[in-house]
Design an enzyme around this catalytic site. Structure first.
Site, mmCIF file in Angstrom:
data_model
loop_
_atom_site.group_PDB
_atom_site.id
_atom_site.type_symbol
_atom_site.label_atom_id
_atom_site.label_comp_id
_atom_site.label_asym_id
_atom_site.label_seq_id
_atom_site.Cartn_x
_atom_site.Cartn_y
_atom_site.Cartn_z
ATOM 1 N N HIS A 51 -4.208 6.084 -7.282
ATOM 2 C CA HIS A 51 -3.772 5.780 -8.641
ATOM 3 C C HIS A 51 -4.760 6.283 -9.696
ATOM 4 O O HIS A 51 -5.976 6.149 -9.532
ATOM 5 C CB HIS A 51 -3.625 4.270 -8.830
ATOM 6 C CG HIS A 51 -2.563 3.633 -7.991
ATOM 7 N ND1 HIS A 51 -1.305 4.170 -7.821
ATOM 8 C CD2 HIS A 51 -2.555 2.455 -7.284
ATOM 9 C CE1 HIS A 51 -0.588 3.367 -7.045
ATOM 10 N NE2 HIS A 51 -1.327 2.332 -6.698
ATOM 11 N N CYS A 132 4.301 -0.883 0.973
ATOM 12 C CA CYS A 132 4.401 0.571 1.119
ATOM 13 C C CYS A 132 4.982 1.016 2.454
ATOM 14 O O CYS A 132 5.645 2.053 2.518
ATOM 15 C CB CYS A 132 3.046 1.214 0.847
ATOM 16 S SG CYS A 132 2.662 1.160 -0.927
HETATM 17 C C1 VGL Z 1 0.496 -1.161 -1.764
HETATM 18 C C2 VGL Z 1 0.549 -2.798 -3.379
HETATM 19 C C3 VGL Z 1 0.247 -1.884 -4.358
HETATM 20 C C4 VGL Z 1 0.620 -0.795 -0.329
HETATM 21 C C5 VGL Z 1 0.212 -0.228 -2.738
HETATM 22 O O1 VGL Z 1 0.037 0.209 0.091
HETATM 23 O O2 VGL Z 1 1.321 -1.506 0.416
HETATM 24 N N1 VGL Z 1 0.656 -2.442 -2.097
HETATM 25 N N2 VGL Z 1 0.077 -0.590 -4.019
HETATM 26 ZN ZN ZN Z 2 -0.792 0.759 -5.350
#
Ligand code: VGL
Ligand code: ZN
Length: 179
Positions: A51, A132
């Site tokens: 990010h 994710c």
């Molecule tokens: C994720 C929350 C925010 C993940 C990524 O990789 O599961 N979770 N960004």
């Molecule tokens: Zn994230």
């Protein structure tokens, strides 16, 4: 046709001590290394949540999550217990500040790359089951890949109790194999 392994977001920030801890997240390292060494996979891909500092998913920007996986920081690096020697490719996702970027297929070119390599079946593992991994596996199914989720190789963040269970149920209903 060929199989690929997709290791989702096994990064420092998602493991204990990180900015967005997945309980027991580090515990999947051994299983991931075992999977990555399996010769049945034509291609082994690791994704990173990657990010920019102004990402809209951060709570300071009105989003859901604490600041995590900021590009170029230690927290965004792959976990040190992941054996890099079997990785063919690292895909960075979540770079658009305006979208969550949960899925490895969002603006990454991953689907095209897999198709070019003749991949038709994916094993998905990594973090987090209920965020994710869920979004990546769901997109893969929508894109007509066969999908297997490796249960031993994934852990959930469980913002609400039962989120991982519900995520897996959804994926099973959509046609994923849970192994
Ligand atoms: C994720 C929350 C925010 C993940 C990524 O990789 O599961 N979770 N960004
Ligand atoms: Zn994230």
């Amino acid at each position: 046709m060929a199989e690929a392994l997709v290791i989702v977001d096994f990064q420092n920030d998602f493991t204990p001590g990180g900015a967005l801890e997945v309980p027991d997240g580090h515990a999947i390292a051994e299983r991931l290394n075992e999977l990555a060494a399996d010769p049945r996979f034509e291609l082994v891909v690791a994704t990173r949540d990657w990010h920019p500092l102004d990402h809209g998913s951060f709570d300071e920007r009105g989003g859901t999550w604490p600041v995590h996986c900021v590009q170029g920081t230690e927290g965004a690096e792959l976990h040190p217990d992941l054996d890099r020697s079997h990785l063919d490719l690292v895909i960075d996702k979540g770079q658009d500040p305006a979208t969550e970027g949960y899925s490895a297929f969002e603006s990454t070119g991953l689907a095209e790359l897999l198709r070019e390599r003749g991949v038709d079946r994916l094993t998905v593992a990594g973090l987090a089951t209920d965020v994710c991994v869920l979004n990546t596996a769901r997109d893969a199914l929508d894109l007509d890949f066969e999908v297997e989720v490796d249960l031993e190789g994934t852990r959930g963040v469980e913002v609400r109790d039962g989120d991982s269970e519900r995520a897996l149920e959804e994926l099973r209903d959509r046609g994923a194999e849970l192994k």
